[in-house]
Design an enzyme around this catalytic site. Structure first.
Site, PDB file in Angstrom:
ATOM      1  N   PRO A   3      18.029  91.941 111.889  1.00 24.30           N
ATOM      2  CA  PRO A   3      18.847  91.334 110.805  1.00 24.30           C
ATOM      3  C   PRO A   3      19.043  92.756 110.012  1.00 24.30           C
ATOM      4  O   PRO A   3      18.475  93.647 109.887  1.00 24.30           O
ATOM      5  CB  PRO A   3      17.723  90.467 109.941  1.00 24.30           C
ATOM      6  CG  PRO A   3      16.448  90.910 110.608  1.00 24.30           C
ATOM      7  CD  PRO A   3      16.867  91.116 112.191  1.00 24.30           C
ATOM      8  N   THR A   5      21.114  93.507 106.387  1.00 28.39           N
ATOM      9  CA  THR A   5      21.884  93.278 105.041  1.00 28.39           C
ATOM     10  C   THR A   5      22.824  94.299 104.768  1.00 28.39           C
ATOM     11  O   THR A   5      22.627  95.520 104.806  1.00 28.39           O
ATOM     12  CB  THR A   5      20.875  93.528 103.700  1.00 28.39           C
ATOM     13  OG1 THR A   5      19.767  92.526 103.930  1.00 28.39           O
ATOM     14  CG2 THR A   5      21.335  93.487 102.278  1.00 28.39           C
ATOM     15  N   GLN A  80      18.092  84.615 109.239  1.00 24.43           N
ATOM     16  CA  GLN A  80      16.861  85.240 108.478  1.00 24.43           C
ATOM     17  C   GLN A  80      16.532  84.844 107.068  1.00 24.43           C
ATOM     18  O   GLN A  80      17.571  84.956 106.120  1.00 24.43           O
ATOM     19  CB  GLN A  80      17.078  86.706 108.415  1.00 24.43           C
ATOM     20  CG  GLN A  80      15.586  87.225 108.242  1.00 24.43           C
ATOM     21  CD  GLN A  80      15.438  88.684 107.909  1.00 24.43           C
ATOM     22  OE1 GLN A  80      15.934  89.467 107.293  1.00 24.43           O
ATOM     23  NE2 GLN A  80      14.553  89.265 108.648  1.00 24.43           N
ATOM     24  N   HIS A 157      11.584  86.122 107.209  1.00 20.19           N
ATOM     25  CA  HIS A 157      11.270  87.631 107.010  1.00 20.19           C
ATOM     26  C   HIS A 157       9.739  87.914 106.280  1.00 20.19           C
ATOM     27  O   HIS A 157       9.645  87.499 105.102  1.00 20.19           O
ATOM     28  CB  HIS A 157      12.398  88.075 105.950  1.00 20.19           C
ATOM     29  CG  HIS A 157      12.534  89.493 106.177  1.00 20.19           C
ATOM     30  ND1 HIS A 157      11.493  90.386 106.635  1.00 20.19           N
ATOM     31  CD2 HIS A 157      13.422  90.229 105.502  1.00 20.19           C
ATOM     32  CE1 HIS A 157      11.916  91.793 106.416  1.00 20.19           C
ATOM     33  NE2 HIS A 157      13.271  91.701 105.831  1.00 20.19           N
ATOM     34  N   ASN A 160       9.123  94.349 105.015  1.00 14.77           N
ATOM     35  CA  ASN A 160       9.952  94.929 104.066  1.00 14.77           C
ATOM     36  C   ASN A 160       9.539  94.841 102.749  1.00 14.77           C
ATOM     37  O   ASN A 160      10.282  94.911 101.604  1.00 14.77           O
ATOM     38  CB  ASN A 160      11.367  94.734 104.239  1.00 14.77           C
ATOM     39  CG  ASN A 160      11.974  95.600 105.472  1.00 14.77           C
ATOM     40  OD1 ASN A 160      11.516  96.707 105.464  1.00 14.77           O
ATOM     41  ND2 ASN A 160      13.483  95.603 105.659  1.00 14.77           N
ATOM     42  N   TYR A 162       8.977  91.841 101.113  1.00 15.64           N
ATOM     43  CA  TYR A 162       9.404  90.795 100.479  1.00 15.64           C
ATOM     44  C   TYR A 162       8.236  89.655 100.321  1.00 15.64           C
ATOM     45  O   TYR A 162       7.076  89.880 100.688  1.00 15.64           O
ATOM     46  CB  TYR A 162      10.529  89.877 101.320  1.00 15.64           C
ATOM     47  CG  TYR A 162      11.672  91.127 101.116  1.00 15.64           C
ATOM     48  CD1 TYR A 162      12.506  91.433  99.968  1.00 15.64           C
ATOM     49  CD2 TYR A 162      12.295  91.640 102.276  1.00 15.64           C
ATOM     50  CE1 TYR A 162      13.246  92.474  99.942  1.00 15.64           C
ATOM     51  CE2 TYR A 162      13.229  92.494 102.259  1.00 15.64           C
ATOM     52  CZ  TYR A 162      13.645  92.921 101.102  1.00 15.64           C
ATOM     53  OH  TYR A 162      14.797  94.005 100.922  1.00 15.64           O
ATOM     54  N   GLY A 287      13.482 101.770 115.568  1.00 19.48           N
ATOM     55  CA  GLY A 287      13.985 103.209 115.985  1.00 19.48           C
ATOM     56  C   GLY A 287      13.821 103.203 117.522  1.00 19.48           C
ATOM     57  O   GLY A 287      13.781 104.391 118.176  1.00 19.48           O
ATOM     58  N   GLY A 308      18.923  97.441 115.272  1.00 15.22           N
ATOM     59  CA  GLY A 308      19.433  97.453 114.230  1.00 15.22           C
ATOM     60  C   GLY A 308      20.615  98.608 114.175  1.00 15.22           C
ATOM     61  O   GLY A 308      21.935  98.157 114.390  1.00 15.22           O
TER      62      GLY A 308
HETATM   63  C1  LIG Z   1      21.463  98.680 106.452  1.00 14.14           C
HETATM   64  C2  LIG Z   1      20.296  98.063 106.904  1.00 14.14           C
HETATM   65  C3  LIG Z   1      19.739  96.710 106.413  1.00 14.14           C
HETATM   66  C4  LIG Z   1      18.855  96.043 106.603  1.00 14.14           C
HETATM   67  N1  LIG Z   1      18.437  94.949 106.466  1.00 14.14           N
HETATM   68  C5  LIG Z   1      17.481  94.173 106.753  1.00 14.14           C
HETATM   69  C6  LIG Z   1      17.380  92.681 106.420  1.00 14.14           C
HETATM   70  O1  LIG Z   1      18.216  91.931 105.787  1.00 14.14           O
HETATM   71  N2  LIG Z   1      16.215  92.006 107.091  1.00 14.14           N
HETATM   72  C7  LIG Z   1      15.524  92.901 107.965  1.00 14.14           C
HETATM   73  O2  LIG Z   1      14.403  92.188 108.315  1.00 14.14           O
HETATM   74  N3  LIG Z   1      15.461  94.034 108.140  1.00 14.14           N
HETATM   75  C8  LIG Z   1      16.598  94.639 107.694  1.00 14.14           C
HETATM   76  N4  LIG Z   1      16.754  96.068 108.227  1.00 14.14           N
HETATM   77  C9  LIG Z   1      15.903  96.686 108.983  1.00 14.14           C
HETATM   78  C10 LIG Z   1      16.313  96.387 110.521  1.00 14.14           C
HETATM   79  O3  LIG Z   1      16.325  95.114 110.998  1.00 14.14           O
HETATM   80  C11 LIG Z   1      15.491  97.078 111.624  1.00 14.14           C
HETATM   81  O4  LIG Z   1      14.306  96.704 111.627  1.00 14.14           O
HETATM   82  C12 LIG Z   1      15.430  98.516 111.365  1.00 14.14           C
HETATM   83  O5  LIG Z   1      16.746  99.213 111.028  1.00 14.14           O
HETATM   84  C13 LIG Z   1      14.771  99.501 112.479  1.00 14.14           C
HETATM   85  O6  LIG Z   1      15.344  98.932 113.748  1.00 14.14           O
HETATM   86  P1  LIG Z   1      16.444  99.892 114.137  1.00 14.14           P
HETATM   87  O7  LIG Z   1      15.771 101.296 114.285  1.00 14.14           O
HETATM   88  O8  LIG Z   1      16.979  99.500 115.657  1.00 14.14           O
HETATM   89  O9  LIG Z   1      17.484  99.900 113.277  1.00 14.14           O
HETATM   90  C14 LIG Z   1      17.883  96.626 107.688  1.00 14.14           C
HETATM   91  C15 LIG Z   1      18.308  97.929 108.247  1.00 14.14           C
HETATM   92  C16 LIG Z   1      19.450  98.454 107.806  1.00 14.14           C
HETATM   93  C17 LIG Z   1      19.851  99.857 108.494  1.00 14.14           C
END
Ligand SMILES: Cc1cc2nc3c(=O)[nH]c(=O)nc-3n(C[C@H](O)[C@H](O)[C@H](O)COP(=O)(O)O)c2cc1C
Length: 361
Positions: A3, A5, A80, A157, A160, A162, A287, A308
């Site tokens: 997910p 945002t 989500q 969710h 983070n 929340y 990551g 993500g």
């Molecule tokens: C721009 C942005 C917005 C995000 N918004 C959410 C969100 O709405 N809900 C959520 O659970 N995680 C959110 N995340 C976290 C990502 O879902 C993910 O857990 C995080 O980026 C780590 O994974 P990755 O390294 O593959 O990006 C967001 C991350 C980014 C970069």
């Protein structure tokens, strides 16, 4: 797809627009699962200008276009449900009432409000014990509405910083009723929401995202308490036979770098630890490079992996991964945080959202 945002929803209604539909359509793939950007289950759960909701008819009409577009490519999409709790501001909430939280503890830092302004967080109002079932019910109504909008399931969710995590973490929960104190009590809210949604739509349509140890919205949790939470939640969630539990971790670069840490926050590999206490469907996130993801799937730690940031600038990520592309061969553009969020005042929304040139295998 994890997910994310992106704050490009309609300025007035905060419903997904045709451009938002295009964004999800571009990223959908045959058999792939997308989890939508965090969506407020109720007006009181709002946390961001231009983040979507699932509580008005207009939201659901907007989401229908998105879910149809994803399904047209053979993809799946979960919604989500993100209740911001204290990570909000009275100006974003009905009747300009204070945000609610387990305890009246102010998050560190500033919150973005209408017009792109930044103001300090407020001290939230601690929920009365008898208000908690009302919030649980809001999640259920939202899950039913998400279904009506064509979603294949919902994800709670619980990370983070929340609302569900505000209950889980002892730093944000000083309650003395049955929702505070021990790990079991702090997990009660999340498990009640889980059980209520599962009863309404089926546990096989429900996922949960956990993110113990996040450093986001002013929440910093010690490793020992995070592991105690996971040790309790693992067997409890296993019993409930959910579609999946997604455990997101900060232990891998570059995720921990973009939340401002210079080194991994935990000594323990939380994914391998959680696997010892939870035998159900486990999705890991945070990551991960394609190479690391393969390792965790191969050794049985993870059943699935979500990405993500790599998806931001690589709409066809599944195709690239299937073709054996390494991290270095992917478009790294998603790492520029300047493209992450739309502006509170409006467009140009395409930039950094739907206009990435495709890398072709
Ligand atoms: C721009 C942005 C917005 C995000 N918004 C959410 C969100 O709405 N809900 C959520 O659970 N995680 C959110 N995340 C976290 C990502 O879902 C993910 O857990 C995080 O980026 C780590 O994974 P990755 O390294 O593959 O990006 C967001 C991350 C980014 C970069």
């Amino acid at each position: 797809m994890s997910p994310m945002t992106r704050l490009r929803n309609d300025l007035i209604t905060e419903s997904p627009t045709d451009l938002v539909k295009l964004y999800y359509f571009q990223r959908a793939s045959d058999g792939g699962l997308i989890v939508s950007e965090g969506s407020a289950p109720s007006a009181g759960g709002r946390g961001y200008v231009r983040a979507p909701g699932v509580w008005t008819d207009e939201h659901i009409e907007g989401w229908k276009k998105v879910t149809e577009a994803v399904h047209s490519k053979g993809g799946y999409i979960f919604c989500q449900l993100m209740h911001a709790g204290r990570v909000s501001h009275s100006s974003l909430l009905p009747e300009e009432k204070l945000p609610v939280a387990p305890s009246a503890l102010k998050p560190a830092g500033d919150v973005h409000i209408a017009g792109g302004k930044k103001v300090p967080y407020e001290v939230p109002r601690a929920l009365e014990t008898d208000e908690i079932p009302v919030i649980v019910q809001e999640f259920v109504t939202a899950a039913r509405r998400a279904f009506a909008g064509g979603f294949d399931g919902v994800e709670i969710h619980a990370g983070n910083g929340y609302l569900p995590q505000q209950f889980l973490a002892k730093e944000t929960n000083l309650r003395t009723d049955q929702y505070g104190g021990s790990v079991e009590n702090r997990a009660r809210f999340l498990l009640e929401v889980t059980d209520a949604i599962a009863a309404a739509i089926g546990s096989n349509r429900l996922g949960i995202k956990l993110q113990q140890g996040v450093t986001f919205s002013g929440l910093i949790e010690p490793e020992d308490d995070c592991l105690a939470q996971l040790a309790y939640l693992g067997p409890e969630l296993e019993k409930r036979k959910l579609a999946y539990v997604c455990l997101s971790s900060l232990n891998y670069t570059p995720y921990y770098q973009y939340v401002g840490l210079s080194e991994p926050n935990f000594k323990t590999d939380v994914w391998r630890f959680f696997r010892t206490v939870y035998k159900g469907s486990l999705m890991i996130n945070g990551g991960l490079s394609p190479e690391k993801a393969e390792e965790y799937v191969a050794d049985g730690t993870a059943d699935s992996v979500s990405f993500g940031v790599p998806f931001i600038a690589n709409a066809n990520l599944p195709e690239l991964l299937a073709a054996g592309y390494s991290s270095e061969q992917l478009n790294p553009g998603g790492w520029q945080a300047s493209v992450w969020y739309g502006k509170a005042t409006g467009g140009p929304d395409e930039k950094g959202f739907t206009d990435w040139p495709l890398v072709r295998p």
